[in-house]
Design a protein around this motif. Structure first.
Motif, PDB file in Angstrom:
ATOM      1  N   GLY A 149       0.816  -1.213   0.000  1.00  0.00           N
ATOM      2  CA  GLY A 149       0.000   0.000   0.000  1.00  0.00           C
ATOM      3  C   GLY A 149       0.847   1.259   0.000  1.00  0.00           C
ATOM      4  N   TRP A 150       1.898   1.262   0.809  1.00  0.00           N
ATOM      5  CA  TRP A 150       2.794   2.424   0.841  1.00  0.00           C
ATOM      6  C   TRP A 150       3.498   2.580  -0.506  1.00  0.00           C
ATOM      7  CZ3 TRP A 150       8.066   2.943   0.098  1.00  0.00           C
ATOM      8  CH2 TRP A 150       8.607   4.196   0.403  1.00  0.00           C
ATOM      9  N   MET A 151       3.935   1.474  -1.106  1.00  0.00           N
ATOM     10  CA  MET A 151       4.598   1.533  -2.405  1.00  0.00           C
ATOM     11  C   MET A 151       3.669   2.148  -3.460  1.00  0.00           C
ATOM     12  SD  MET A 151       7.760   0.254  -2.466  1.00  0.00           S
ATOM     13  CE  MET A 151       7.989  -0.397  -4.123  1.00  0.00           C
ATOM     14  N   ALA A 152       2.404   1.733  -3.441  1.00  0.00           N
ATOM     15  CA  ALA A 152       1.445   2.247  -4.421  1.00  0.00           C
ATOM     16  C   ALA A 152       1.224   3.741  -4.246  1.00  0.00           C
ATOM     17  CB  ALA A 152       0.127   1.496  -4.294  1.00  0.00           C
ATOM     18  N   ASP A 153       1.110   4.186  -2.990  1.00  0.00           N
ATOM     19  CA  ASP A 153       0.906   5.609  -2.730  1.00  0.00           C
ATOM     20  C   ASP A 153       2.155   6.425  -3.041  1.00  0.00           C
ATOM     21  OD1 ASP A 153      -1.690   5.305  -1.970  1.00  0.00           O
ATOM     22  OD2 ASP A 153      -1.309   5.287   0.190  1.00  0.00           O
ATOM     23  N   ARG A 154       3.296   5.856  -2.797  1.00  0.00           N
ATOM     24  CA  ARG A 154       4.554   6.611  -2.951  1.00  0.00           C
ATOM     25  C   ARG A 154       4.982   6.712  -4.407  1.00  0.00           C
ATOM     26  NH1 ARG A 154       8.067   9.266  -3.899  1.00  0.00           N
ATOM     27  NH2 ARG A 154       9.981   9.792  -2.770  1.00  0.00           N
ATOM     28  N   PHE A 155       4.888   5.620  -5.156  1.00  0.00           N
ATOM     29  CA  PHE A 155       5.419   5.605  -6.519  1.00  0.00           C
ATOM     30  C   PHE A 155       4.348   5.501  -7.601  1.00  0.00           C
ATOM     31  CE2 PHE A 155       8.745   3.774  -3.761  1.00  0.00           C
ATOM     32  CZ  PHE A 155       9.761   4.683  -4.005  1.00  0.00           C
ATOM     33  N   GLY A 156       3.112   5.278  -7.203  1.00  0.00           N
ATOM     34  CA  GLY A 156       2.028   5.191  -8.174  1.00  0.00           C
ATOM     35  C   GLY A 156       1.641   3.759  -8.489  1.00  0.00           C
ATOM     36  N   VAL A 157       0.335   3.522  -8.577  1.00  0.00           N
ATOM     37  CA  VAL A 157      -0.175   2.170  -8.809  1.00  0.00           C
ATOM     38  C   VAL A 157       0.327   1.597 -10.128  1.00  0.00           C
ATOM     39  CG1 VAL A 157      -2.280   0.851  -9.268  1.00  0.00           C
ATOM     40  CG2 VAL A 157      -2.235   2.486  -7.388  1.00  0.00           C
ATOM     41  N   ARG A 158       0.221   2.368 -11.200  1.00  0.00           N
ATOM     42  CA  ARG A 158       0.598   1.872 -12.525  1.00  0.00           C
ATOM     43  C   ARG A 158       2.076   1.494 -12.577  1.00  0.00           C
ATOM     44  NH1 ARG A 158       2.241   3.934 -17.728  1.00  0.00           N
ATOM     45  NH2 ARG A 158       1.131   2.850 -19.419  1.00  0.00           N
ATOM     46  N   ARG A 159       2.924   2.370 -12.054  1.00  0.00           N
ATOM     47  CA  ARG A 159       4.370   2.136 -12.113  1.00  0.00           C
ATOM     48  C   ARG A 159       4.759   0.900 -11.295  1.00  0.00           C
ATOM     49  NH1 ARG A 159       7.807   7.231 -10.509  1.00  0.00           N
ATOM     50  NH2 ARG A 159       6.628   7.997 -12.304  1.00  0.00           N
ATOM     51  N   VAL A 160       4.209   0.772 -10.102  1.00  0.00           N
ATOM     52  CA  VAL A 160       4.549  -0.358  -9.234  1.00  0.00           C
ATOM     53  C   VAL A 160       4.017  -1.667  -9.823  1.00  0.00           C
ATOM     54  CG1 VAL A 160       4.193  -1.396  -6.952  1.00  0.00           C
ATOM     55  CG2 VAL A 160       4.662   1.050  -7.152  1.00  0.00           C
ATOM     56  N   PHE A 161       2.808  -1.643 -10.339  1.00  0.00           N
ATOM     57  CA  PHE A 161       2.212  -2.861 -10.890  1.00  0.00           C
ATOM     58  C   PHE A 161       3.019  -3.380 -12.083  1.00  0.00           C
ATOM     59  CE2 PHE A 161      -0.911  -4.864 -13.842  1.00  0.00           C
ATOM     60  CZ  PHE A 161      -1.202  -5.974 -13.072  1.00  0.00           C
ATOM     61  N   LEU A 162       3.354  -2.501 -13.010  1.00  0.00           N
ATOM     62  CA  LEU A 162       4.104  -2.925 -14.193  1.00  0.00           C
ATOM     63  C   LEU A 162       5.520  -3.379 -13.827  1.00  0.00           C
ATOM     64  CD1 LEU A 162       2.987  -0.183 -16.750  1.00  0.00           C
ATOM     65  CD2 LEU A 162       2.217  -2.555 -16.611  1.00  0.00           C
ATOM     66  N   ALA A 163       6.158  -2.656 -12.891  1.00  0.00           N
ATOM     67  CA  ALA A 163       7.491  -3.057 -12.449  1.00  0.00           C
ATOM     68  C   ALA A 163       7.444  -4.421 -11.765  1.00  0.00           C
ATOM     69  CB  ALA A 163       8.073  -2.017 -11.504  1.00  0.00           C
ATOM     70  N   ALA A 164       6.384  -4.681 -11.010  1.00  0.00           N
ATOM     71  CA  ALA A 164       6.250  -5.965 -10.317  1.00  0.00           C
ATOM     72  C   ALA A 164       6.120  -7.115 -11.311  1.00  0.00           C
ATOM     73  CB  ALA A 164       5.041  -5.936  -9.389  1.00  0.00           C
ATOM     74  N   ILE A 165       5.390  -6.893 -12.409  1.00  0.00           N
ATOM     75  CA  ILE A 165       5.269  -7.935 -13.435  1.00  0.00           C
ATOM     76  C   ILE A 165       6.636  -8.249 -14.036  1.00  0.00           C
ATOM     77  CG2 ILE A 165       4.343  -8.453 -15.727  1.00  0.00           C
ATOM     78  CD1 ILE A 165       1.830  -6.959 -15.029  1.00  0.00           C
TER      79      ILE A 165
END
Length: 459
Positions: free
Chosen positions: A56-72
């Motif tokens: 949750g902190w990662m999503a708020d800090r760096f953005g949902v789209r950026r974190v999701f794509l980087a995680a993939i």
């Protein structure tokens, strides 16, 4: 977008469970004992459980789209690393990296769906997000058995590569407009460390429960220590200004019921795919492949009932669906307990299809209820808490199955019954525990979840 995230969740859960069938082949490949491969399984699950609270902190800090794509990307690259690992230590490192990707990929992806979904569409979106948790653990034994039998264990990880590439390309197009204004709250390091230590110790301790013999003193000591650490973490989370997990979301009745009774339901249901293959192989004498095929009947039930889950909740309400599902699940556990070596495979399959259908309805109902009354400004914390609870109690379900079988074996031996009756007693015990879920449903208000199942229409 919901189907995209569902595919990501399917990959994550499949990788947590499918490796079990490849243990002997992997041990032979690395020149180690089969028991040593357990660290490759536990390291992945531990990484998921420890890091999901920070998603949750990662999503708020760096953005949902950026974190999701980087995680993939991380998950897919780590899958390639797992397939190419020349030694067991190298595999463990890649599994940890894979867990890092999975811990960010699924919770953040779910958050993207929740932010982009209106209340009127929430029930349908949750239905899409639910099927991987139902299907992946069930089909994993058959998939793993087929891959190891007809190919190489390394293909268990390589099948993620095309899925990851497709997911990344589709994610680039679909995951947009879900960030809004990103919060700049600091990371709660104390909360993260305390939560991580507590969850890790709890999972490792319960992983020590073995049907062939358990050091209960070690397990009990670990559980008590984990409980103390988690209690300290809870106190900290309620007092700090920027908590890793906002526990005030538990004040919302529908979410609290899901976090307690819904998590308990998940734990009981997760024990079933663990116990069934053991019963089919150890009691019925079936081969691993045949037992895996029979367990797929659960998957068939999930699929067959899926089109009706949303209409059921809209017609009868979430409270009624949860109560009825819990009561029928009690009966279904009883039916599984009555299955014997001489029972027709057709009857066994029919019982498992019904069990799978109940799993699908129950999981969808609870997952919908969890976010029915959550405001947009609390969505991140609610999603993170929910994801953490799902991962933890899914792991506890396997431990519960092992404990039930261990205790039942002792009881059956003491009473002089046939050893095979331990499985019947285990399923019967789970059925008794399922009555707690029925009580939880009765405690819900009659209009629970009405905001999403029966939305008001404007004039």
């Amino acid at each position: 977008m919901a189907l995209l995230v569902a595919g990501a969740l399917f990959m994550e859960i499949l990788d947590a469970t499918v490796i079990a069938t490849a243990v002997p082949a992997m041990a032979e490949s690395f020149g180690v004992d089969p028991v040593d491969i357990g660290i490759a399984i536990s390291s992945y699950i531990l990484t998921l459980a420890v890091l999901i609270p920070a998603s949750g902190w990662m999503a708020d800090r760096f953005g949902v789209r950026r974190v999701f794509l980087a995680a993939i990307v991380v998950f897919t690259a780590a899958s390639i690393g797992c397939a190419l690992s020349p030694t067991l230590p190298a595999l463990v490192v890649m599994r940890v990296l894979q867990g890092v990707g999975g811990a960010m990929m699924v919770p953040v992806g779910r958050l993207a769906v929740l932010r982009a979904t209106t209340r009127t569409e929430l029930v349908r979106a949750i239905a899409y997000l639910t099927w991987p948790a139902l299907t992946a653990p069930v089909i994993a034994p058959a998939v793993g058995g087929a891959i190891v039998t007809y190919a190489s264990w390394r293909w268990i990880f390589l099948i993620n590569v095309p899925l990851g590439i497709i997911g990344f390309v589709v994610g680039l197009r679909l995951v947009r407009g879900v960030d809004g204004s990103r919060a700049r709250r600091p990371l709660d390091w104390r909360g993260l460390v305390a939560t991580a230590v507590g969850v890790a110790v709890l999972i490792v301790s319960l992983d020590g429960v073995r049907t062939e013999g358990t050091n209960w003193l070690t397990v009990g000591t670990g559980v008590v220590f984990a409980a103390l650490v988690l209690a300290v973490a809870a106190v900290h989370l309620t007092r700090t200004e920027h908590p890793l997990l906002d526990l005030t979301v538990l004040k919302i009745e529908s979410f609290r019921n899901t976090a307690t009774y819904g998590s308990f339901y998940r734990m009981l249901i997760t024990a079933v795919p663990f116990l069934l293959p053991l019963m089919f192989q150890l009691r019925f004498g079936w081969s691993p492949f045949v037992s895996g095929l029979m367990v797929i009947a659960l998957f068939a039930g999930n699929i067959l009932v899926k089109p009706t889950t949303t209409p059921l909740m809209r017609r009868f309400g979430i409270r009624t669906v949860i109560i009825a599902d819990g009561a029928l699940s009690v009966l279904c556990f009883g039916a599984i307990a009555l299955v014997d070596v001489d029972t027709s495979p057709v009857i066994i399959a029919a019982v498992l299809v019904i069990s799978g259908a109940l799993r699908s309805v129950g999981f969808t109902a609870y997952n919908t209820l969890a976010f029915a009354d959550i405001d947009s400004d609390r969505l991140t914390h609610a999603n993170t808490f929910h994801a953490s609870a799902q991962e933890l109690f899914s792991g506890l379900g396997v431990a519960l199955g092992a404990i039930a079988l261990t205790v039942s074996t002792g009881v059956v031996g003491g009473l002089g019954w046939q050893s095979g009756q331990a499985f019947a007693l285990s399923f019967a015990s789970l059925g008794v525990l399922m009555t707690v879920v029925v009580v939880g449903g009765l405690l819900l208000p009659s209009d629970a979840g009405a905001a999403v199942t029966k939305p008001k229409t404007s004039a």
